[in-house]
Write a protein that holds these residues in place. Structure first.
Motif, PDB file in Angstrom:
ATOM      1  N   GLY A   1     -27.925 -11.836  25.552  1.00 14.42           N
ATOM      2  CA  GLY A   1     -27.365 -10.830  25.341  1.00 14.42           C
ATOM      3  C   GLY A   1     -25.805 -10.676  26.062  1.00 14.42           C
ATOM      4  N   MET A   2     -25.236 -11.495  26.657  1.00 20.32           N
ATOM      5  CA  MET A   2     -24.088 -11.828  27.316  1.00 20.32           C
ATOM      6  C   MET A   2     -23.111 -12.072  26.553  1.00 20.32           C
ATOM      7  SD  MET A   2     -26.020 -12.650  31.065  1.00 20.32           S
ATOM      8  CE  MET A   2     -24.439 -12.546  31.717  1.00 20.32           C
ATOM      9  N   GLY A   3     -23.049 -12.660  25.402  1.00 16.86           N
ATOM     10  CA  GLY A   3     -22.113 -13.300  24.659  1.00 16.86           C
ATOM     11  C   GLY A   3     -20.877 -12.558  24.194  1.00 16.86           C
ATOM     12  N   LEU A   4     -21.246 -11.573  23.517  1.00 18.86           N
ATOM     13  CA  LEU A   4     -20.030 -10.680  23.162  1.00 18.86           C
ATOM     14  C   LEU A   4     -19.109  -9.970  24.478  1.00 18.86           C
ATOM     15  CD1 LEU A   4     -21.626  -8.614  20.398  1.00 18.86           C
ATOM     16  CD2 LEU A   4     -19.876 -10.414  20.189  1.00 18.86           C
ATOM     17  N   PHE A   5     -20.079  -9.956  25.541  1.00 18.21           N
ATOM     18  CA  PHE A   5     -19.510  -9.606  26.967  1.00 18.21           C
ATOM     19  C   PHE A   5     -18.706 -10.488  27.371  1.00 18.21           C
ATOM     20  CE2 PHE A   5     -19.264  -9.008  31.398  1.00 18.21           C
ATOM     21  CZ  PHE A   5     -18.987  -7.865  31.581  1.00 18.21           C
ATOM     22  N   ASN A   6     -18.906 -11.794  27.492  1.00 12.22           N
ATOM     23  CA  ASN A   6     -18.200 -13.085  27.825  1.00 12.22           C
ATOM     24  C   ASN A   6     -17.078 -13.174  27.035  1.00 12.22           C
ATOM     25  OD1 ASN A   6     -19.935 -13.406  29.856  1.00 12.22           O
ATOM     26  ND2 ASN A   6     -20.908 -15.171  29.041  1.00 12.22           N
ATOM     27  N   MET A   7     -17.234 -12.868  25.566  1.00  8.66           N
ATOM     28  CA  MET A   7     -15.893 -12.961  24.804  1.00  8.66           C
ATOM     29  C   MET A   7     -15.110 -12.085  25.064  1.00  8.66           C
ATOM     30  SD  MET A   7     -18.306 -13.604  21.087  1.00  8.66           S
ATOM     31  CE  MET A   7     -17.110 -13.293  20.062  1.00  8.66           C
ATOM     32  N   LYS A   8     -15.434 -10.733  25.359  1.00 10.87           N
ATOM     33  CA  LYS A   8     -14.370  -9.582  25.716  1.00 10.87           C
ATOM     34  C   LYS A   8     -13.765 -10.067  27.049  1.00 10.87           C
ATOM     35  CE  LYS A   8     -13.279  -5.027  25.465  1.00 10.87           C
ATOM     36  NZ  LYS A   8     -12.143  -4.967  24.428  1.00 10.87           N
ATOM     37  N   SER A   9     -14.375 -10.388  28.025  1.00  9.84           N
ATOM     38  CA  SER A   9     -13.818 -10.683  29.213  1.00  9.84           C
ATOM     39  C   SER A   9     -12.966 -11.950  29.410  1.00  9.84           C
ATOM     40  CB  SER A   9     -14.987 -10.556  30.431  1.00  9.84           C
ATOM     41  OG  SER A   9     -16.108 -11.358  30.322  1.00  9.84           O
ATOM     42  N   ASN A  10     -13.017 -13.008  28.461  1.00 11.41           N
ATOM     43  CA  ASN A  10     -12.375 -13.980  28.244  1.00 11.41           C
ATOM     44  C   ASN A  10     -11.381 -14.241  27.233  1.00 11.41           C
ATOM     45  OD1 ASN A  10     -13.437 -15.959  30.450  1.00 11.41           O
ATOM     46  ND2 ASN A  10     -15.306 -14.972  29.676  1.00 11.41           N
ATOM     47  N   SER A  11     -11.089 -12.697  26.831  1.00 11.49           N
ATOM     48  CA  SER A  11     -10.014 -12.968  25.638  1.00 11.49           C
ATOM     49  C   SER A  11      -9.163 -11.798  26.195  1.00 11.49           C
ATOM     50  CB  SER A  11     -10.382 -12.746  24.368  1.00 11.49           C
ATOM     51  OG  SER A  11     -11.322 -11.438  24.380  1.00 11.49           O
ATOM     52  N   ASP A  12      -7.824 -11.895  25.626  1.00  6.73           N
ATOM     53  CA  ASP A  12      -6.556 -10.807  26.056  1.00  6.73           C
ATOM     54  C   ASP A  12      -7.006  -9.923  24.850  1.00  6.73           C
ATOM     55  OD1 ASP A  12      -5.791 -12.055  28.267  1.00  6.73           O
ATOM     56  OD2 ASP A  12      -4.217 -13.055  26.851  1.00  6.73           O
ATOM     57  N   SER A  13      -7.520 -10.119  23.711  1.00  7.95           N
ATOM     58  CA  SER A  13      -7.664  -9.116  22.761  1.00  7.95           C
ATOM     59  C   SER A  13      -8.923  -9.755  22.017  1.00  7.95           C
ATOM     60  CB  SER A  13      -6.492  -8.754  21.797  1.00  7.95           C
ATOM     61  OG  SER A  13      -6.983  -8.766  20.399  1.00  7.95           O
ATOM     62  N   LEU A  14      -9.853  -8.804  21.550  1.00  4.48           N
ATOM     63  CA  LEU A  14     -11.071  -9.125  20.861  1.00  4.48           C
ATOM     64  C   LEU A  14     -11.240  -8.117  19.839  1.00  4.48           C
ATOM     65  CD1 LEU A  14     -13.751 -10.827  20.367  1.00  4.48           C
ATOM     66  CD2 LEU A  14     -14.727  -9.216  22.098  1.00  4.48           C
ATOM     67  N   GLU A  15     -11.174  -8.350  18.646  1.00  2.00           N
ATOM     68  CA  GLU A  15     -11.762  -7.571  17.605  1.00  2.00           C
ATOM     69  C   GLU A  15     -12.843  -8.150  16.707  1.00  2.00           C
ATOM     70  OE1 GLU A  15      -8.203  -7.046  14.716  1.00  2.00           O
ATOM     71  OE2 GLU A  15      -6.847  -6.906  16.591  1.00  2.00           O
ATOM     72  N   ILE A  16     -13.872  -7.187  16.317  1.00  2.00           N
ATOM     73  CA  ILE A  16     -14.982  -7.533  15.558  1.00  2.00           C
ATOM     74  C   ILE A  16     -14.898  -6.622  14.342  1.00  2.00           C
ATOM     75  CG2 ILE A  16     -17.292  -7.850  15.632  1.00  2.00           C
ATOM     76  CD1 ILE A  16     -17.096  -8.180  18.644  1.00  2.00           C
ATOM     77  N   LYS A  17     -14.910  -7.275  13.391  1.00  2.00           N
ATOM     78  CA  LYS A  17     -15.272  -6.387  12.151  1.00  2.00           C
ATOM     79  C   LYS A  17     -16.770  -6.892  11.380  1.00  2.00           C
ATOM     80  CE  LYS A  17     -11.102  -7.300  10.549  1.00  2.00           C
ATOM     81  NZ  LYS A  17      -9.967  -7.644   9.477  1.00  2.00           N
ATOM     82  N   SER A  18     -17.369  -6.311  10.805  1.00  6.57           N
ATOM     83  CA  SER A  18     -18.703  -6.569  10.365  1.00  6.57           C
ATOM     84  C   SER A  18     -19.039  -5.753   9.059  1.00  6.57           C
ATOM     85  CB  SER A  18     -19.747  -6.788  11.427  1.00  6.57           C
ATOM     86  OG  SER A  18     -20.841  -7.290  10.941  1.00  6.57           O
ATOM     87  N   ASP A  19     -19.579  -6.596   8.287  1.00  3.12           N
ATOM     88  CA  ASP A  19     -20.122  -5.653   6.925  1.00  3.12           C
ATOM     89  C   ASP A  19     -21.746  -6.157   6.970  1.00  3.12           C
ATOM     90  OD1 ASP A  19     -20.043  -4.681   4.538  1.00  3.12           O
ATOM     91  OD2 ASP A  19     -18.874  -5.937   3.578  1.00  3.12           O
ATOM     92  N   PRO A  20     -22.491  -5.124   7.397  1.00  7.02           N
ATOM     93  CA  PRO A  20     -24.049  -5.425   7.165  1.00  7.02           C
ATOM     94  C   PRO A  20     -24.297  -5.993   5.937  1.00  7.02           C
ATOM     95  CG  PRO A  20     -23.495  -3.473   8.299  1.00  7.02           C
ATOM     96  CD  PRO A  20     -22.252  -3.862   7.691  1.00  7.02           C
ATOM     97  N   GLY A  21     -25.273  -7.336   5.883  1.00  7.81           N
ATOM     98  CA  GLY A  21     -25.730  -7.978   5.014  1.00  7.81           C
ATOM     99  C   GLY A  21     -24.464  -8.643   4.287  1.00  7.81           C
ATOM    100  N   VAL A  22     -23.448  -8.980   4.810  1.00  6.17           N
ATOM    101  CA  VAL A  22     -22.279  -9.855   4.273  1.00  6.17           C
ATOM    102  C   VAL A  22     -22.185 -10.716   5.438  1.00  6.17           C
ATOM    103  CG1 VAL A  22     -20.146  -9.994   3.225  1.00  6.17           C
ATOM    104  CG2 VAL A  22     -21.616  -7.930   2.489  1.00  6.17           C
ATOM    105  N   GLY A  23     -21.574 -10.182   6.614  1.00  6.79           N
ATOM    106  CA  GLY A  23     -20.942 -11.092   7.560  1.00  6.79           C
ATOM    107  C   GLY A  23     -20.126 -10.506   8.522  1.00  6.79           C
ATOM    108  N   THR A  24     -19.648 -11.138   9.283  1.00  3.12           N
ATOM    109  CA  THR A  24     -19.044 -10.766  10.722  1.00  3.12           C
ATOM    110  C   THR A  24     -17.746 -11.629  10.834  1.00  3.12           C
ATOM    111  OG1 THR A  24     -21.082 -10.247  11.433  1.00  3.12           O
ATOM    112  CG2 THR A  24     -19.311 -10.474  13.047  1.00  3.12           C
TER     113      THR A  24
END
Ligand SMILES: Nc1ncnc2c1ncn2[C@@H]1O[C@H](COP(=O)(O)OP(=O)(O)O)[C@@H](O)[C@H]1O
Ligand SMILES: [Mg+2]
Lengths: 117, 137
Positions: B105-128
């Protein structure tokens, strides 16, 4: 302390030598969680783990770690060894469990630091 | 420069190949080693998330003189509550995946702390879709 000297002092098994046995070791990091290592391990440290699969080599390579020490006398899985050789990652082994391995490395590294003062 | 890679859900054997390839490219461009490490850590976590949580995905990398833009788009179950997923320790990973040392459960946290900008869009049942931007200074 170089990788070569540490291997000799701890009598580690060497499965893959990695790109440079004379590289300096900055410390160690013990964890069996890949994201923990991704998030916290510093470059040039040795990773002590019981995980024995391909992704371990990928993580060590992406993080510029000094190498991997497999604990509990495990032989690396064949594909793990092959990947370590390809990626130039040092893959080492010890019969000891994690705690004892870390304690011995820690002692050697701190003695080495004192000697160099 | 643009590069693209495909990712298959469940295929842990090849997880991280896009990251390894990108690392070689960034090194050959003589970029700052810290920037390189941050970028490949963020991409690795995104790759692993597709392998662990989605069905299949695509990585698109665009390197321009001033930034590295990475888009990882997958077809998969999506994320219902992104804020909750971002929290350290939150994971829906299966026991098998956890045994391999993933699913902390640390992956998204690592992505955030290792990027200057992180955007996540998700459509449940379809994809991310995850967009990571790191500036080249
Ligand atoms: N691409 C994705 N598709 C579906 N769910 C995802 C995706 N990425 C992340 N998630 C959800 O967010 C949670 C947290 O992700 P992360 O922080 O990477 O931790 P972990 O992967 O270790 O579970 C995952 O357990 C999963 O529920
Ligand atoms: Mg993850």
């Amino acid at each position: 302390m170089t990788l070569r000297n540490l291997i000799a002092e701890l009598d580690l098994r060497v499965f893959a030598e990695g790109r440079d046995l004379d590289r300096k070791i900055a410390g160690g990091y013990a964890s069996d969680l890949l994201s923990d290592v991704m998030g916290h391990a510093q470059q040039d440290t040795l990773w002590i783990t019981l995980q024995n699969h391909l992704n371990v080599v990928a993580v060590a390579s992406l993080k510029d770690l000094a190498g991997i020490i497999l604990v509990h006398g495990q032989d690396p899985a064949p594909e793990v060894l092959q990947k370590a050789v390809e990626e130039g990652i040092a893959l080492l082994g010890t019969p000891d469990p994690t705690f004892e391995t870390c304690a011995r490395i820690s002692l050697i590294l701190s003695r080495d630091e004192e000697d160099s003062r | 420069m643009e590069y693209s890679y495909t990712i298959s859900g469940g295929d842990f054997t090849h997880a991280g190949e896009a990251s390894s390839h990108l690392k070689r490219i960034l090194k050959s461009l003589n970029l700052d080693p810290v920037l390189i490490r941050r970028t490949v850590v963020a991409l690795y976590e995104a790759e692993v998330n597709v392998v662990a949580h989605a069905w299949n995905g695509k990585v698109m990398v665009d390197i321009s003189p001033d930034e590295i833009v990475i888009v990882v788009k997958d077809a998969g179950p999506g994320i219902e509550d992104i804020e909750r997923a971002m929290q350290k320790g939150y994971s829906t990973a299966s026991p098998t995946v956890r045994e391999m040392g993933f699913g902390a459960g640390m992956g998204l946290f690592n992505m955030k702390s290792n990027s200057d900008s992180l955007e996540i869009k998700s459509d449940p049942g379809v994809g991310t879709e995850v967009r990571i931007v790191n500036k080249i200074s």
